[in-house]
Design a protein around this motif. Structure first.
Motif, PDB file in Angstrom:
ATOM      1  N   GLY B 291     -80.254  17.860  48.940  1.00 19.25           N
ATOM      2  CA  GLY B 291     -81.029  19.093  49.068  1.00 19.25           C
ATOM      3  C   GLY B 291     -80.655  20.116  48.000  1.00 19.25           C
ATOM      4  O   GLY B 291     -80.106  19.763  46.946  1.00 19.25           O
ATOM      5  N   ALA B 292     -80.932  21.373  48.302  1.00 19.44           N
ATOM      6  CA  ALA B 292     -80.715  22.432  47.306  1.00 19.44           C
ATOM      7  C   ALA B 292     -79.240  22.528  46.919  1.00 19.44           C
ATOM      8  O   ALA B 292     -78.905  22.874  45.783  1.00 19.44           O
ATOM      9  N   MET B 293     -78.346  22.198  47.858  1.00 19.64           N
ATOM     10  CA  MET B 293     -76.919  22.274  47.553  1.00 19.64           C
ATOM     11  C   MET B 293     -76.558  21.425  46.331  1.00 19.64           C
ATOM     12  O   MET B 293     -75.814  21.851  45.447  1.00 19.64           O
ATOM     13  N   GLY B 294     -77.130  20.229  46.258  1.00 14.83           N
ATOM     14  CA  GLY B 294     -76.836  19.334  45.141  1.00 14.83           C
ATOM     15  C   GLY B 294     -77.448  19.792  43.835  1.00 14.83           C
ATOM     16  O   GLY B 294     -77.122  19.265  42.772  1.00 14.83           O
ATOM     17  N   TYR B 295     -78.359  20.758  43.919  1.00 11.65           N
ATOM     18  CA  TYR B 295     -79.013  21.268  42.707  1.00 11.65           C
ATOM     19  C   TYR B 295     -78.211  22.403  42.093  1.00 11.65           C
ATOM     20  O   TYR B 295     -78.571  22.938  41.047  1.00 11.65           O
ATOM     21  N   THR B 296     -77.106  22.785  42.753  1.00 11.95           N
ATOM     22  CA  THR B 296     -76.295  23.878  42.218  1.00 11.95           C
ATOM     23  C   THR B 296     -75.182  23.336  41.328  1.00 11.95           C
ATOM     24  O   THR B 296     -74.804  22.173  41.424  1.00 11.95           O
ATOM     25  N   LEU B 297     -74.651  24.243  40.497  1.00 14.27           N
ATOM     26  CA  LEU B 297     -73.485  23.882  39.690  1.00 14.27           C
ATOM     27  C   LEU B 297     -72.236  23.813  40.563  1.00 14.27           C
ATOM     28  O   LEU B 297     -71.240  23.209  40.205  1.00 14.27           O
ATOM     29  N   GLU B 298     -72.311  24.482  41.711  1.00 16.36           N
ATOM     30  CA  GLU B 298     -71.173  24.550  42.613  1.00 16.36           C
ATOM     31  C   GLU B 298     -70.788  23.171  43.154  1.00 16.36           C
ATOM     32  O   GLU B 298     -69.630  22.839  43.289  1.00 16.36           O
ATOM     33  N   HIS B 299     -71.790  22.382  43.496  1.00 14.60           N
ATOM     34  CA  HIS B 299     -71.531  21.064  44.076  1.00 14.60           C
ATOM     35  C   HIS B 299     -71.320  20.061  42.944  1.00 14.60           C
ATOM     36  O   HIS B 299     -72.050  20.078  41.961  1.00 14.60           O
ATOM     37  N   SER B 300     -70.326  19.183  43.120  1.00 16.11           N
ATOM     38  CA  SER B 300     -69.991  18.307  41.984  1.00 16.11           C
ATOM     39  C   SER B 300     -70.922  17.113  41.826  1.00 16.11           C
ATOM     40  O   SER B 300     -70.724  16.285  40.937  1.00 16.11           O
ATOM     41  N   LEU B 301     -71.958  17.009  42.676  1.00 14.65           N
ATOM     42  CA  LEU B 301     -72.925  15.932  42.457  1.00 14.65           C
ATOM     43  C   LEU B 301     -73.460  15.976  41.024  1.00 14.65           C
ATOM     44  O   LEU B 301     -73.641  14.950  40.377  1.00 14.65           O
ATOM     45  N   ASN B 302     -73.674  17.204  40.520  1.00 14.01           N
ATOM     46  CA  ASN B 302     -74.248  17.313  39.171  1.00 14.01           C
ATOM     47  C   ASN B 302     -73.327  16.755  38.089  1.00 14.01           C
ATOM     48  O   ASN B 302     -73.793  16.348  37.029  1.00 14.01           O
ATOM     49  N   HIS B 303     -72.024  16.716  38.356  1.00 13.91           N
ATOM     50  CA  HIS B 303     -71.124  16.111  37.369  1.00 13.91           C
ATOM     51  C   HIS B 303     -71.491  14.646  37.159  1.00 13.91           C
ATOM     52  O   HIS B 303     -71.436  14.131  36.045  1.00 13.91           O
ATOM     53  N   ARG B 304     -71.842  13.982  38.247  1.00 15.44           N
ATOM     54  CA  ARG B 304     -72.189  12.562  38.136  1.00 15.44           C
ATOM     55  C   ARG B 304     -73.609  12.388  37.587  1.00 15.44           C
ATOM     56  O   ARG B 304     -73.828  11.629  36.658  1.00 15.44           O
ATOM     57  N   THR B 305     -74.556  13.077  38.200  1.00 14.05           N
ATOM     58  CA  THR B 305     -75.950  12.789  37.837  1.00 14.05           C
ATOM     59  C   THR B 305     -76.259  13.203  36.396  1.00 14.05           C
ATOM     60  O   THR B 305     -76.968  12.491  35.690  1.00 14.05           O
ATOM     61  N   ARG B 306     -75.694  14.334  35.953  1.00 16.30           N
ATOM     62  CA  ARG B 306     -75.988  14.753  34.570  1.00 16.30           C
ATOM     63  C   ARG B 306     -75.371  13.783  33.569  1.00 16.30           C
ATOM     64  O   ARG B 306     -75.940  13.501  32.523  1.00 16.30           O
ATOM     65  N   ARG B 307     -74.184  13.255  33.885  1.00 16.33           N
ATOM     66  CA  ARG B 307     -73.609  12.249  32.982  1.00 16.33           C
ATOM     67  C   ARG B 307     -74.449  10.970  32.990  1.00 16.33           C
ATOM     68  O   ARG B 307     -74.645  10.324  31.961  1.00 16.33           O
ATOM     69  N   LEU B 308     -74.935  10.608  34.169  1.00 12.02           N
ATOM     70  CA  LEU B 308     -75.785   9.403  34.235  1.00 12.02           C
ATOM     71  C   LEU B 308     -77.043   9.578  33.365  1.00 12.02           C
ATOM     72  O   LEU B 308     -77.454   8.651  32.670  1.00 12.02           O
ATOM     73  N   TRP B 309     -77.622  10.778  33.405  1.00  8.45           N
ATOM     74  CA  TRP B 309     -78.820  11.017  32.584  1.00  8.45           C
ATOM     75  C   TRP B 309     -78.489  10.982  31.098  1.00  8.45           C
ATOM     76  O   TRP B 309     -79.331  10.661  30.272  1.00  8.45           O
ATOM     77  N   CYS B 310     -77.282  11.352  30.769  1.00  6.70           N
ATOM     78  CA  CYS B 310     -76.854  11.292  29.366  1.00  6.70           C
ATOM     79  C   CYS B 310     -76.587   9.847  28.954  1.00  6.70           C
ATOM     80  O   CYS B 310     -77.110   9.358  27.953  1.00  6.70           O
ATOM     81  N   TRP B 311     -75.784   9.158  29.739  1.00 10.86           N
ATOM     82  CA  TRP B 311     -75.329   7.812  29.355  1.00 10.86           C
ATOM     83  C   TRP B 311     -76.457   6.796  29.300  1.00 10.86           C
ATOM     84  O   TRP B 311     -76.420   5.850  28.513  1.00 10.86           O
ATOM     85  N   ARG B 312     -77.480   6.949  30.144  1.00 11.55           N
ATOM     86  CA  ARG B 312     -78.548   5.939  30.127  1.00 11.55           C
ATOM     87  C   ARG B 312     -79.292   5.951  28.793  1.00 11.55           C
ATOM     88  O   ARG B 312     -79.909   4.965  28.408  1.00 11.55           O
ATOM     89  N   ASP B 313     -79.233   7.097  28.092  1.00 11.35           N
ATOM     90  CA  ASP B 313     -79.923   7.171  26.799  1.00 11.35           C
ATOM     91  C   ASP B 313     -79.023   6.820  25.619  1.00 11.35           C
ATOM     92  O   ASP B 313     -79.521   6.582  24.517  1.00 11.35           O
ATOM     93  N   GLU B 314     -77.712   6.837  25.813  1.00  5.85           N
ATOM     94  CA  GLU B 314     -76.819   6.607  24.678  1.00  5.85           C
ATOM     95  C   GLU B 314     -76.695   5.118  24.358  1.00  5.85           C
ATOM     96  O   GLU B 314     -76.690   4.289  25.255  1.00  5.85           O
ATOM     97  N   TYR B 315     -76.545   4.816  23.104  1.00  4.29           N
ATOM     98  CA  TYR B 315     -76.465   3.428  22.605  1.00  4.29           C
ATOM     99  C   TYR B 315     -77.664   2.600  23.081  1.00  4.29           C
ATOM    100  O   TYR B 315     -77.522   1.445  23.452  1.00  4.29           O
ATOM    101  N   GLY B 316     -78.811   3.198  23.082  1.00  4.83           N
ATOM    102  CA  GLY B 316     -80.034   2.480  23.419  1.00  4.83           C
ATOM    103  C   GLY B 316     -80.434   2.649  24.868  1.00  4.83           C
ATOM    104  O   GLY B 316     -79.697   2.249  25.754  1.00  4.83           O
ATOM    105  N   ALA B 317     -81.590   3.243  25.096  1.00  4.76           N
ATOM    106  CA  ALA B 317     -82.115   3.391  26.456  1.00  4.76           C
ATOM    107  C   ALA B 317     -82.642   2.024  26.921  1.00  4.76           C
ATOM    108  O   ALA B 317     -82.672   1.060  26.157  1.00  4.76           O
ATOM    109  N   GLU B 318     -83.075   1.965  28.183  1.00  6.35           N
ATOM    110  CA  GLU B 318     -83.466   0.686  28.797  1.00  6.35           C
ATOM    111  C   GLU B 318     -84.449  -0.105  27.925  1.00  6.35           C
ATOM    112  O   GLU B 318     -84.310  -1.309  27.746  1.00  6.35           O
TER     113      GLU B 318
END
Lengths: 378, 345
Positions: B291-318
């Motif tokens: 929910g909205a909690m995970g959309y905040t910088l406060e919750h560390s979910l974004n540490h994982r999801t933002r890195r996942l969005w970065c890494w999927r594009d690095e060294y060639g996307a799908e």
């Protein structure tokens, strides 16, 4: 991953490669090139083909030798089954007996039952059906109403089973019945009984599926007498037995290869002049397939070590059947406008069977419930 | 997992629980180098677990190194472990040793002349500003060269990934010392790409596992309509879908670990394509569940999801890796497709 959800790494032992080549050579000589193969395990039936497999020792492969089995590993069986499915061989006749009725008899059956049934399953002479669903009991299996009432020397069965594949041609059905009325514990009071489908008091009515085939049936019992020695396992232990059956039922290659022939024909279509989009789609689907194989081999490895990974098996079936339904859909969208008849026929046959992929052996919803339990949510 | 690997996993997990808290990850995103974390990883030998001892590593096998990356990604460790590992391996092949300060990898367009004048530039160089050295491939007059250069000797323009991690642009125009230039095979750029894709796949698998764990935990803690939302079938089903994707990713990444020593192109392509595809599904579901909690910088979910969005594009996307698989598999022909698939280990 989670305590109730572990995929131990597994790999196929060296020796399985020779076996794989043996199966391929057999299939190359047996399959009629004029028949368009269909890798849906339920789509092709041939008692003659099943008997030929039996001659090679490819039915009941993992079972003890004293019952005619091969005492081979689950991984060797895995190799044989995936080769059969991928080639679109007609395996429907013996599939259930080999996959789950036999293992069930080995685990819970009496010595007399094992002696009676197993050698003839192994030799491709006896075929089994699954007797679980009823007209009013599908996903909610514990609500079954077919009863078996104790009588002199046996049981009297009343009620009916439905969606019973090949009941009209197979010999026996492992039938889940109520031997006690429903109580607070919904899972108590059920038992499994082996019903002789050739008994004149068993009435079998064919049901046509939407592709026009008549592979499944409704089976009726009206005071059907079944002798005592056909009770499978313990009276009242039916639920536990049925659940253990599902561990074998859900993790095999038939849960992600049903649409494989579509992928083969798509490859044929793009062999010469495939666009980057088409090649990438083949790559995408292949990446899914290779990964699903690894998951399935992982579970076969766990089965081999004596475990019964129920949530993992449910997960493979959920991911695998989702993939099987994805294949015809995305391949259809990527197909060439002037696609060959062979491609279109294969695709359409798959589309007509695809709705069943996520129904048989437990619906998506039931499987996700089992996975949720593995995650500790239930 | 063997005993050595279990030990690495447990040690690292304890260490990261202490040293790589969500606060540390936030601090790094706010521009603070996680020096303490790096120093510990380096001193314990975890940073170079699979690099030969003669090259400054800990001499385990390559699977160990990838396991370290997998675990570190579960904590979003804001340090260039993947780059340092690749640089360490490449230098080890040349009989050279990677330094104590982190070394990163630059993938760009570089040339080097016979007088060893290196020129060129690269974008998205991971953590460059916090590294001591950069390892890169450059075109020489007589073949490809592997070069190492101090970050201080480059022009650096700071940049950030969608995860808030440094992805700097560097440009170089400088004469190198002969000791820092090595003959490399003509496939060096391809090998770096494969190594990069392999590390990103394994890291994605780690972060995906953690994303699932966080989502399961949150669903059990969050209460709505008088009960924990984990009791709702709709939520359970979303978590079940995530579990399927995560299991597939983990197995695909495990396969990369096992065959990394031979840099099996198809294994890596399958891993990168499959984990990348899982990212889209899982980040969508994880955010939905949080929910909205995970959309905040406060919750560390974004540490994982933002890195996942970065890494999927690095060294060639799908798409890039899917195409590679498709080209390889179509080459065998339709009637051999099954054999091609079973030949993949």
């Amino acid at each position: 991953m989670f305590q109730g959800m572990t995929f131990e790494p597994g790999s196929l032992p060296e020796g399985t490669e020779a076996l794989r080549q043996e199966v391929r050579a057999f299939l190359a000589s047996e399959l009629d090139p004029d028949v368009l193969p269909n890798s849906d395990f339920n789509a092709g039936v041939s008692a003659e083909f099943s008997r030929k497999l039996a001659e090679h020792g490819w039915i009941g492969m993992t079972w003890p030798k004293k019952y005619g089995g091969g005492e081979r590993s689950f991984l060797e069986r895995y190799v044989v089954t995936e080769e059969l499915i991928a080639a679109g061989a007609p395996v429907g006749t013996h599939w259930i007996a080999d996959r789950q009725s036999g293992p069930l008899l080995l685990k819970f059956g009496s010595e007399e039952q094992r002696q009676l049934f197993l050698p003839k399953i192994v030799s491709g002479e006896l075929f089994f059906s699954i007797g679980m669903s009823e007209p009013d009991s599908g996903s909610d299996l514990a609500s079954i109403r077919t009863t078996a009432t104790k009588t002199d020397g046996g049981w009297l069965l009343n009620g009916s089973k439905i969606w019973t594949s090949f009941a009209h041609t197979n010999h026996y059905m492992v039938t889940l019945v109520r031997t006690q009325p429903p109580s607070e514990n919904r899972h108590a009071g059920m038992s499994q009984i082996v019903v002789d489908l050739k008994d004149e008091n068993v009435e079998i009515t064919g049901i046509k599926n939407l592709s026009g085939e008549s592979d499944f049936n409704q089976v009726f019992f009206d005071d059907l007498f079944v002798p005592d020695n056909m009770l499978l396992g313990e009276e009242g232990n039916g639920w536990e037995q049925v659940m253990s059956e599902l561990g074998y039922e859900r993790s095999g290659p038939e849960r992600f290869l049903s649409a494989f022939r579509v992928l083969v024909e798509f490859t044929r279509e793009i062999e010469e002049n495939g666009t980057d989009e088409q090649l990438a789609l083949l790559g995408r689907l292949s990446a899914h397939l290779v990964t699903l194989r690894r998951m399935s081999i992982s579970v076969a490895t766990m089965l081999e070590s004596g475990k019964l990974p129920l949530s993992e098996a449910a997960l493979i079936k959920d991911v695998g059947t989702t993939f099987e339904q994805l294949v015809p859909e995305v391949v259809r969208q990527a197909a060439n406008p002037n696609a060959s008849k062979r491609f279109i026929d294969t695709l359409n046959e798959c589309i007509l069977h695809a709705p069943s992929f996520t129904l048989r052996g437990g619906t998506r919803e039931i499987l996700k419930g089992v996975i949720a339990r593995g995650l500790g949510l239930r | 997992m063997n005993e050595q690997q279990q030990l690495i996993k447990d040690t690292l997990s304890r260490l990261l629980t202490d040293l790589c808290t969500p606060q540390e990850v936030d601090a790094a995103e706010n521009g603070e180098w996680a020096g303490n974390l790096w120093q510990t990883l380096n001193e314990t030998g975890l940073a170079l677990a699979g690099v030969p001892e003669t090259a400054g590593g800990s001499g385990g096998d390559l699977e160990d190194s990838l396991l370290v990356l997998h675990e570190a990604a579960r904590f979003s460790a804001p340090v260039p472990l993947a780059e340092h590992f690749i640089a360490g391996l490449l230098l080890a092949e040349q009989g050279a040793v990677v330094g104590d300060a982190p070394t990163t990898i630059a993938v760009g367009d570089f040339e080097i002349d016979d007088a060893l004048n290196l020129s060129g530039s690269a974008e998205n160089v991971a953590f460059a500003r916090w590294c001591g050295e950069i390892v890169l491939a450059a075109r020489g007059t007589a073949g490809m060269k592997l070069c190492r250069i101090a970050v201080a000797e480059t022009d650096l323009t700071p940049g950030l990934s969608v995860a808030g991690e440094p992805r700097d642009t560097i440009s170089v125009s400088r004469q190198l010392d002969a000791a820092n230039v090595f003959d490399a095979g003509d496939d060096i750029e391809h090998r770096i790409r494969l190594m990069g894709a392999a590390t990103r796949s394994v890291m994605m698998a780690g972060a995906l596992e953690s994303t699932l764990e966080m989502s399961v935990q949150y669903s059990q803690e969050r209460s709505q309509f008088g009960r924990s939302i984990s009791k709702f079938q709709a939520i359970q089903h979303q978590l079940a879908v995530m579990a399927g994707e995560v299991a597939a990713s983990t197995l695909a990444a495990d396969c990369i670990k096992e065959s990394f020593a031979s840099l099996n192109e198809v294994d890596i392509a399958i891993g990168k394509a499959r984990t990348g595809e899982a990212v889209s599904v899982c980040t969508d579901l994880a955010h939905g569940i949080h929910g909205a909690m995970g959309y905040t910088l406060e919750h560390s979910l974004n540490h994982r999801t933002r890195r996942l969005w970065c890494w999927r594009d690095e060294y060639g996307a799908e798409k890039e890796w899917q195409l590679l698989i498709g080209q390889k598999f179509v080459a065998g022909g339709a009637d051999n497709l099954w054999a091609t698939i079973t030949d993949q280990s």
